[in-house]
Design an enzyme around this catalytic site. Sequence first.
Site, short mmCIF file in Angstrom:
data_model
loop_
_atom_site.label_atom_id
_atom_site.label_comp_id
_atom_site.label_asym_id
_atom_site.label_seq_id
_atom_site.Cartn_x
_atom_site.Cartn_y
_atom_site.Cartn_z
CG ASP A 1 -1.91 1.10 1.26
OD1 ASP A 1 -1.72 2.10 0.54
OD2 ASP A 1 -2.90 0.99 2.03
CG HIS A 2 3.19 4.06 -3.14
ND1 HIS A 2 4.14 4.53 -2.27
CD2 HIS A 2 3.76 4.10 -4.38
CE1 HIS A 2 5.23 4.85 -2.94
NE2 HIS A 2 5.04 4.59 -4.23
NE ARG A 3 -4.10 3.84 1.57
CZ ARG A 3 -5.23 3.37 2.11
NH1 ARG A 3 -6.25 4.21 2.31
NH2 ARG A 3 -5.34 2.11 2.45
#
Length: 460
Positions: free
Chosen positions: A430-432
């Site tokens: 998850d790039h968040r």
Amino acid sequence: MTVEFRLPDLGEGLPEAELVQWLVKEGDTVELNQTIAEVETAKAVVELPSPHAGVVSALHAQPGDVVEVGSVLIAFDVDGEEAAPAAPAAAAAEPEEEKAAPNLVGYGAAPRSSARPQRRARVAGASDSSRGSDTAVLEAAPHDVLPAAEVVETPLERPKSTPPVRRLAKDLGIDLVLVEPTGENGLITRADVEAYAQRSGAVAAPEATERDDIVPDSAASLAPAADERETRIPIRGVRRHTAEAMVRSAFTAPHVTTFLTVDVTATTELIASLKADRALQGHRIGILAVVAKAVCLALRKTPELNSSWDEPAGEIVQHGYVNLGIAAATGRGLIVPNIRDADRLTLVELADAIGELAETARSGRTAPADMMGGTFSITNVGVFGVDTGTPIINPGEAGILAVGAVRRQPWEHRGEIALRDVMTLSVSFDHRLVDGEQGSRFLKDVGDVLREPGRAMLLG
């Protein structure tokens, strides 16, 4: 008097469940906590225990029906003193509308006796369902089965077994009443049925298969007939839940996937040496267990991969423990049960936990609670001969590792070309929560352990 039992909340907050099969029929006498039905939720097949002792007066659903939580499922005729359902004492103070859908977790009454339940004896030839009750079968049966002249019908507890074991017994024409259980709490295992079949000479029907996955009766025979061009299969249970979860994950968490191909010859040699160790003969230590250990070690160095995005609180939650999910393909669809506190387990303990998790999943006995609270997951696509993939993150987690097949191929080794065991890994994150640098470093740490298992001493 007649009392009704409504489908309870099975501890998952799900609004409905599909009735897989009844284990009782109208007119049966049931005991308190006796299993009366199997229902499939969006996460698992669950056995429902009876909250009453009495006689079944009505069944309000048929196998294959989708029943809403709080709807009447079954009715019992009970004595006056048995009329009140066995529920936690706190339930007495709840409003009437909240009692309509009791939570299954914690409901139930007297603890089960450790004594083995009596078995229902049947008269040979009494019905088509008892076709295995001939002389040869009776001779092969446990010693507590009475001779035919003394057999009496007693409405006692149904033999305990799992859906795939019942299916196997049905394919072999074996009445489970005649099988001696060796499992915990009187559970009839697959080995018990196979041993009985060998003694009695029972043979599987031609259409029977060796598949261990659970396939509910309501979903059986879904393949198109020879003259049909298509078959429509209801989207229910685990399949619906998986689809919804994957769509939610794919369109909520921005996915990034990185790949690494690594020489794992040292790991395969380690596994071979462990298999040859007599002290470890009772443990099945395979590549997945070593990967799981490598993941736990790598997560210590990159905790961002072991975190969650809490949107309502506006916070990132980093977990100080690893609940490691292992994706398992079953006849009902993909499930991801997790191993609690996997980071605290040794390699041998991890291997045992993975083996138990897989067996439980194949038999359809995975508890809903075992599929909740995961912090990171692994999917082993290598068992299908696949090199790698771009897995979708399990909702609520920050990453998932795909493990590819181990292939023997030419590889540069110490300045020369040699045949080596090579594997490709991929991690979706998850790039968040995880930057590219962190995701890449995590994958490299996992690969380093597999390339040189001794590096675990440095990471540990």
